[in-house]
Design a protein around this motif. Structure first.
Motif, PDB file in Angstrom:
ATOM      1  N   TRP A   1       0.852  -1.303  -0.211  1.00 55.61           N
ATOM      2  CA  TRP A   1       0.041  -0.139  -0.093  1.00 55.61           C
ATOM      3  C   TRP A   1       0.624   1.260   0.081  1.00 55.61           C
ATOM      4  O   TRP A   1       1.839   1.457   0.798  1.00 55.61           O
ATOM      5  CB  TRP A   1      -1.002  -0.161   1.189  1.00 55.61           C
ATOM      6  N   GLY A   2       0.646   1.948  -1.036  1.00 59.52           N
ATOM      7  CA  GLY A   2       1.461   3.482  -1.099  1.00 59.52           C
ATOM      8  C   GLY A   2       2.585   3.215  -1.951  1.00 59.52           C
ATOM      9  O   GLY A   2       3.563   4.107  -1.956  1.00 59.52           O
ATOM     10  N   SER A   3       2.810   1.888  -2.296  1.00 61.98           N
ATOM     11  CA  SER A   3       4.215   1.693  -3.266  1.00 61.98           C
ATOM     12  C   SER A   3       4.016   2.258  -4.870  1.00 61.98           C
ATOM     13  O   SER A   3       5.183   2.177  -5.368  1.00 61.98           O
ATOM     14  CB  SER A   3       4.514   0.160  -3.244  1.00 61.98           C
ATOM     15  N   GLY A   4       2.699   2.440  -5.171  1.00 56.97           N
ATOM     16  CA  GLY A   4       2.768   2.815  -6.414  1.00 56.97           C
ATOM     17  C   GLY A   4       2.603   4.263  -6.925  1.00 56.97           C
ATOM     18  O   GLY A   4       3.143   5.048  -6.133  1.00 56.97           O
ATOM     19  N   LYS A   5       1.823   4.556  -7.597  1.00 54.95           N
ATOM     20  CA  LYS A   5       1.756   5.829  -8.350  1.00 54.95           C
ATOM     21  C   LYS A   5       0.435   6.677  -7.631  1.00 54.95           C
ATOM     22  O   LYS A   5      -0.515   5.855  -7.246  1.00 54.95           O
ATOM     23  CB  LYS A   5       1.516   5.881  -9.910  1.00 54.95           C
ATOM     24  N   GLU A   6       0.389   7.870  -7.668  1.00 58.82           N
ATOM     25  CA  GLU A   6      -0.842   8.680  -7.453  1.00 58.82           C
ATOM     26  C   GLU A   6      -1.785   9.047  -8.603  1.00 58.82           C
ATOM     27  O   GLU A   6      -1.185   9.430  -9.692  1.00 58.82           O
ATOM     28  CB  GLU A   6      -0.263  10.028  -6.793  1.00 58.82           C
ATOM     29  N   ARG A   7      -2.962   8.704  -8.591  1.00 59.48           N
ATOM     30  CA  ARG A   7      -3.658   8.811  -9.653  1.00 59.48           C
ATOM     31  C   ARG A   7      -5.277   9.631  -9.429  1.00 59.48           C
ATOM     32  O   ARG A   7      -5.536   9.506  -8.317  1.00 59.48           O
ATOM     33  CB  ARG A   7      -4.197   7.576 -10.715  1.00 59.48           C
ATOM     34  N   GLU A   8      -5.776  10.170 -10.175  1.00 56.31           N
ATOM     35  CA  GLU A   8      -7.184  10.776  -9.981  1.00 56.31           C
ATOM     36  C   GLU A   8      -8.165  10.442 -10.863  1.00 56.31           C
ATOM     37  O   GLU A   8      -7.690  10.450 -12.266  1.00 56.31           O
ATOM     38  CB  GLU A   8      -6.700  12.244 -10.190  1.00 56.31           C
TER      39      GLU A   8
ATOM     40  N   ASP B   1      -1.214   1.456  -6.195  1.00 59.07           N
ATOM     41  CA  ASP B   1      -1.431   2.767  -6.754  1.00 59.07           C
ATOM     42  C   ASP B   1      -2.572   3.327  -5.771  1.00 59.07           C
ATOM     43  O   ASP B   1      -3.300   2.566  -4.993  1.00 59.07           O
ATOM     44  CB  ASP B   1      -2.038   2.936  -8.084  1.00 59.07           C
ATOM     45  N   ARG B   2      -2.455   4.712  -5.412  1.00 60.74           N
ATOM     46  CA  ARG B   2      -3.509   5.591  -4.580  1.00 60.74           C
ATOM     47  C   ARG B   2      -4.618   6.133  -5.762  1.00 60.74           C
ATOM     48  O   ARG B   2      -3.844   6.966  -6.631  1.00 60.74           O
ATOM     49  CB  ARG B   2      -3.113   6.280  -3.823  1.00 60.74           C
ATOM     50  N   LEU B   3      -5.742   6.205  -5.541  1.00 66.53           N
ATOM     51  CA  LEU B   3      -6.676   6.796  -6.424  1.00 66.53           C
ATOM     52  C   LEU B   3      -7.369   7.729  -5.800  1.00 66.53           C
ATOM     53  O   LEU B   3      -8.116   7.405  -4.699  1.00 66.53           O
ATOM     54  CB  LEU B   3      -7.406   5.641  -6.837  1.00 66.53           C
ATOM     55  N   THR B   4      -7.357   8.896  -6.222  1.00 76.87           N
ATOM     56  CA  THR B   4      -7.890  10.307  -5.734  1.00 76.87           C
ATOM     57  C   THR B   4      -9.312  10.106  -6.442  1.00 76.87           C
ATOM     58  O   THR B   4      -9.295  10.464  -7.796  1.00 76.87           O
ATOM     59  CB  THR B   4      -7.361  11.363  -5.528  1.00 76.87           C
TER      60      THR B   4
END
Length: 312
Positions: free
Chosen positions: A173-180, A274-277
């Motif tokens: 968790w949190g190892s990938g990219k930030e996406r929206e 990845d984290r998705l906003t």
């Protein structure tokens, strides 16, 4: 364009003909990543398919998934002669093989990797160096469970396996990219589900030998009106053992408390880690979530990605 190359146990390689449909699903952990693909049957497959043991899926030269071939099928339909391949990511090697019962007086990461990972030829990336005290692997445990139990017990996280087949000693968790994703994103569908059923408010650990009762509470869920107690019986144990066991059971029970499924009209839109906003005014849905499952596919309806996001 996705291509899949097979490897046989005698060292030969074979690239499947143009794929008619395919699915790649990613979780990073359990259940492990998986692949299905269908193509036109080529007579040359008669020698290759029975010997195929590994596969690698490429998208424009980039490895999208490497793993173990589980099964193949040959069929005849209106489309002609077809071949279908099924496989799982390299985590399958650790899930399919059992460990001997082992006890470590002082568990070191190097020993854990030597006994439970190295025999299967998997590379390991150490993003966190952890060690601990006494650690036991029960008879019948998978090699994955042996490693996962160690990292969770002494590091507070589960390991994961990359699409390329590397075991990573570190949290996903949190190892990938930030996406929206917002109101202008090409979102095909969305489904949100939040449930209270199954979430534990308290774990009561009973040590019958020492006559000790040790409650571990889920304060946030209890404050919100939740009430679901579990009672676990442990043999002679330490306070640390009881605390860890209770907290682990509570954390596992809350994993599916909130899930949001989304579908996007492009493949490989996001991956686990990845984290998705989300910022969707139509649904009054805003927040940041972790991608826990990603399924990319291609069929008669084109290419797309189905994502499951949650909070970890």
């Amino acid at each position: 364009m996705l291509t899949i190359q097979l490897e046989t146990y005698d060292g030969a390689g074979y690239t499947l003909p143009m794929l008619l449909r395919w699915t790649l699903e990613y979780t990073g952990a359990i259940p492990c990543d998986s692949m299905t693909a269908t193509c036109l049957y080529d007579p040359g497959m008669a020698e290759v398919l029975p010997k195929a043991t590994r596969f690698t899926a490429y998208d424009d030269g980039k490895i999208m998934l490497r793993g173990v071939v589980d099964a193949y099928e040959i069929s005849m339909s209106r489309q002609g002669l077809l071949a279908a391949i099924e496989g799982r990511g390299m985590a399958a090697l650790l899930l399919d093989n059992e460990s001997e019962a082992l006890s470590y007086e002082r568990a070191l990461l190097s020993e854990i990797l030597y006994h439970h990972v190295s025999p299967y030829g998997m590379a390991a990336e150490r993003r966190k160096e952890i060690s601990g005290g006494r650690y036991a692997v029960a008879s019948g445990s998978s090699q994955w469970k042996a490693v996962q139990g160690f990292t969770n017990r002494f590091g507070g996280f589960d390991p994961y396996v990359t699409p390329e087949g590397t075991l990573v000693i570190g949290p996903l968790w949190g190892s990938g990219k930030e996406r929206e994703i917002n109101d202008s994103s090409p979102l095909l569908s969305l489904h949100k589900r939040e449930q209270r059923y199954g979430v534990i408010s308290q774990v009561l650990i009973q040590d019958k030998i020492q006559g000790i009762s040790h409650p571990v509470n889920n304060a946030e869920f209890t404050w919100a009106g939740g009430q679901r107690r579990h009672v676990l019986y442990m043999p002679r144990s330490t306070a640390e053992d009881r605390r860890y066991t209770g907290e682990y059971q509570i954390a596992q029970s809350a994993l599916e408390q909130l899930e949001i499924d989304l579908e996007l009209p492009v493949p490989f839109a996001a991956m686990p880690g990845d984290r998705l906003t989300l910022s969707l005014s139509r649904l009054n849905l805003r927040g940041t979530y972790d991608v826990v499952r990603s399924q990319s596919r291609m069929d008669g309806d084109g290419q797309r990605t189905e994502l499951t996001v949650s909070r970890r």
